[in-house]
Design a protein around this motif. Sequence first.
Motif, PDB file in Angstrom:
ATOM      1  N   ILE A 178       0.843  -1.205   0.000  1.00 13.99           N
ATOM      2  CA  ILE A 178       0.000   0.000   0.000  1.00 13.99           C
ATOM      3  C   ILE A 178       0.873   1.248   0.000  1.00 13.99           C
ATOM      4  N   LEU A 179       1.937   1.224   0.812  1.00 17.67           N
ATOM      5  CA  LEU A 179       2.860   2.361   0.857  1.00 17.67           C
ATOM      6  C   LEU A 179       3.500   2.602  -0.502  1.00 17.67           C
ATOM      7  N   LEU A 180       3.958   1.531  -1.154  1.00 18.00           N
ATOM      8  CA  LEU A 180       4.586   1.668  -2.471  1.00 18.00           C
ATOM      9  C   LEU A 180       3.588   2.204  -3.498  1.00 18.00           C
ATOM     10  N   LEU A 181       2.351   1.741  -3.436  1.00 22.06           N
ATOM     11  CA  LEU A 181       1.314   2.254  -4.343  1.00 22.06           C
ATOM     12  C   LEU A 181       1.059   3.731  -4.108  1.00 22.06           C
ATOM     13  N   LYS A 182       1.020   4.131  -2.847  1.00 26.08           N
ATOM     14  CA  LYS A 182       0.796   5.538  -2.519  1.00 26.08           C
ATOM     15  C   LYS A 182       1.954   6.398  -3.034  1.00 26.08           C
ATOM     16  N   ILE A 183       3.169   5.933  -2.816  1.00 29.09           N
ATOM     17  CA  ILE A 183       4.345   6.677  -3.279  1.00 29.09           C
ATOM     18  C   ILE A 183       4.375   6.732  -4.802  1.00 29.09           C
ATOM     19  N   LYS A 184       4.058   5.615  -5.431  1.00 34.59           N
ATOM     20  CA  LYS A 184       4.035   5.576  -6.895  1.00 34.59           C
ATOM     21  C   LYS A 184       3.037   6.578  -7.457  1.00 34.59           C
ATOM     22  N   SER A 185       1.838   6.641  -6.874  1.00 36.02           N
ATOM     23  CA  SER A 185       0.785   7.510  -7.405  1.00 36.02           C
ATOM     24  C   SER A 185       1.097   8.985  -7.220  1.00 36.02           C
ATOM     25  N   HIS A 186       1.854   9.321  -6.169  1.00 39.57           N
ATOM     26  CA  HIS A 186       2.142  10.726  -5.892  1.00 39.57           C
ATOM     27  C   HIS A 186       3.495  11.194  -6.417  1.00 39.57           C
ATOM     28  N   ILE A 187       4.418  10.252  -6.637  1.00 39.37           N
ATOM     29  CA  ILE A 187       5.780  10.661  -7.008  1.00 39.37           C
ATOM     30  C   ILE A 187       6.224  10.076  -8.342  1.00 39.37           C
ATOM     31  N   TRP A 188       5.994   8.779  -8.553  1.00 37.59           N
ATOM     32  CA  TRP A 188       6.540   8.109  -9.732  1.00 37.59           C
ATOM     33  C   TRP A 188       5.433   7.459 -10.568  1.00 37.59           C
ATOM     34  N   GLN A 189       4.377   8.176 -10.834  1.00 34.64           N
ATOM     35  CA  GLN A 189       3.218   7.584 -11.506  1.00 34.64           C
ATOM     36  C   GLN A 189       3.559   7.045 -12.889  1.00 34.64           C
ATOM     37  N   ASP A 190       4.269   7.818 -13.675  1.00 35.25           N
ATOM     38  CA  ASP A 190       4.616   7.406 -15.039  1.00 35.25           C
ATOM     39  C   ASP A 190       6.115   7.175 -15.180  1.00 35.25           C
ATOM     40  N   TYR A 191       6.741   6.776 -14.105  1.00 37.50           N
ATOM     41  CA  TYR A 191       8.195   6.662 -14.095  1.00 37.50           C
ATOM     42  C   TYR A 191       8.683   5.432 -14.844  1.00 37.50           C
ATOM     43  N   ASN A 192       9.716   5.628 -15.644  1.00 40.57           N
ATOM     44  CA  ASN A 192      10.389   4.524 -16.317  1.00 40.57           C
ATOM     45  C   ASN A 192      11.881   4.689 -16.102  1.00 40.57           C
ATOM     46  N   PRO A 193      12.511   3.826 -15.294  1.00 44.51           N
ATOM     47  CA  PRO A 193      13.918   4.027 -14.938  1.00 44.51           C
ATOM     48  C   PRO A 193      14.876   3.918 -16.110  1.00 44.51           C
ATOM     49  N   ILE A 194      14.444   3.319 -17.198  1.00 45.81           N
ATOM     50  CA  ILE A 194      15.337   3.130 -18.329  1.00 45.81           C
ATOM     51  C   ILE A 194      15.756   4.458 -18.955  1.00 45.81           C
ATOM     52  N   TYR A 195      14.953   5.513 -18.732  1.00 52.46           N
ATOM     53  CA  TYR A 195      15.252   6.803 -19.334  1.00 52.46           C
ATOM     54  C   TYR A 195      15.966   7.751 -18.377  1.00 52.46           C
ATOM     55  N   GLU A 196      16.246   7.281 -17.170  1.00 55.11           N
ATOM     56  CA  GLU A 196      16.867   8.153 -16.182  1.00 55.11           C
ATOM     57  C   GLU A 196      18.327   7.771 -15.978  1.00 55.11           C
ATOM     58  N   GLY A 197      19.163   8.771 -15.726  1.00 55.94           N
ATOM     59  CA  GLY A 197      20.539   8.505 -15.354  1.00 55.94           C
ATOM     60  C   GLY A 197      21.498   8.521 -16.535  1.00 55.94           C
ATOM     61  N   ASN A 198      22.776   8.320 -16.239  1.00 47.31           N
ATOM     62  CA  ASN A 198      23.788   8.300 -17.278  1.00 47.31           C
ATOM     63  C   ASN A 198      23.798   6.944 -17.971  1.00 47.31           C
ATOM     64  N   ARG A 199      24.702   6.785 -18.907  1.00 46.50           N
ATOM     65  CA  ARG A 199      24.732   5.565 -19.716  1.00 46.50           C
ATOM     66  C   ARG A 199      24.947   4.320 -18.849  1.00 46.50           C
ATOM     67  N   SER A 200      25.832   4.402 -17.864  1.00 46.02           N
ATOM     68  CA  SER A 200      26.089   3.247 -17.008  1.00 46.02           C
ATOM     69  C   SER A 200      24.841   2.855 -16.231  1.00 46.02           C
ATOM     70  N   SER A 201      24.129   3.850 -15.721  1.00 41.88           N
ATOM     71  CA  SER A 201      22.899   3.570 -14.982  1.00 41.88           C
ATOM     72  C   SER A 201      21.871   2.900 -15.874  1.00 41.88           C
ATOM     73  N   GLN A 202      21.757   3.366 -17.089  1.00 39.06           N
ATOM     74  CA  GLN A 202      20.789   2.789 -18.026  1.00 39.06           C
ATOM     75  C   GLN A 202      21.148   1.337 -18.354  1.00 39.06           C
ATOM     76  N   ILE A 203      22.439   1.047 -18.465  1.00 37.41           N
ATOM     77  CA  ILE A 203      22.877  -0.321 -18.732  1.00 37.41           C
ATOM     78  C   ILE A 203      22.489  -1.238 -17.570  1.00 37.41           C
ATOM     79  N   VAL A 204      22.707  -0.762 -16.350  1.00 36.95           N
ATOM     80  CA  VAL A 204      22.369  -1.559 -15.166  1.00 36.95           C
ATOM     81  C   VAL A 204      20.872  -1.815 -15.095  1.00 36.95           C
ATOM     82  N   VAL A 205      20.074  -0.784 -15.292  1.00 37.75           N
ATOM     83  CA  VAL A 205      18.617  -0.932 -15.227  1.00 37.75           C
ATOM     84  C   VAL A 205      18.120  -1.896 -16.301  1.00 37.75           C
ATOM     85  N   ALA A 206      18.649  -1.751 -17.524  1.00 35.59           N
ATOM     86  CA  ALA A 206      18.235  -2.637 -18.618  1.00 35.59           C
ATOM     87  C   ALA A 206      18.607  -4.089 -18.304  1.00 35.59           C
TER      88      ALA A 206
END
Length: 316
Positions: A178-206
Amino acid sequence: MLDPEKIDSNSLFDLYTALQLPVDLFDLTEGFTIFNLHDIGFKLPYQSKSYRPNFFSFLFVKDGIGCYTIDDKTFTVQPHSIYFTNPSNYRTFSWQEINNILLITFDETFLKKYIGENVYIDFPFLLTELVRPKVVSATIFQEIETINRLISSEYTKQISPEFGNSSKYAIIGHLLAILLLKIKSHIWQDYNPIYEGNRSSQIVVAFKRLLEQHYRDLSSGKVECAFRVQDYASAQNLHPNYLSSVIKSKTGKNITTWISEKSLIEARSLLRNSSLSVKEITYKLGFTETAHFSNFFKKHEGISPMQYRKSYQHEV
């Protein structure tokens, strides 16, 4: 004596022990904790050593003064701010004043046991490599605080002799969802980590996303054999050595360790829940010889695959 620059231990229990903080509420069989830093008894001002955790954490700052540093990024604590970090980079924290700051930590095993195997699909922000504290309105912070009180209440309860540990942590797991859902709806509703960070971060997430998806496909029978390092590298058009170095530098774990951990989880599941022979499981998990798989399994579980299967069937 502690290293003046760095703490080698990466579990929360080891971290608290190294920092000489209280550990009486820790349950080493469950990867979850919740503490108000005000109750821990930091001697202020406080400056931590550098450490790299093996757990996820949320920091809910209602009232306090300090800062948080991850690699070369430093964030000043603000009221009504929410800090999220995952098992990744080295970090330090310092406090000048602690009045009401809540820390929640949990590991991947806890997430998947009590929330579900698709947790990274439902909550993609858990894969983020960039740490960006979020300041929320007083109303939202109060909503989240209400959930946190319920979690804290369950965590500090004595274990029921009738229902044991599982009931307590199942309730906490549902409240955490429930906490994660609440945080997602208020902070990261449409968040996609693949588009965030530098190239190394994107490689790790992928890599993490492909690792999760591949073992889901392996479990459901959509693919027949586990990927090798080469396969994960090819998926991102990278040289295996380069992918390995990025994963190691960003997460602190070798890519083979990431794959081995998933293979071990899948091996346990197949031995418990399928009629596949050990030879068939050996092939499915990408081992060339049954002996290699048996040695791998025994190294981590202390018993052979067949002994594990028989012991589980006996318990059932």
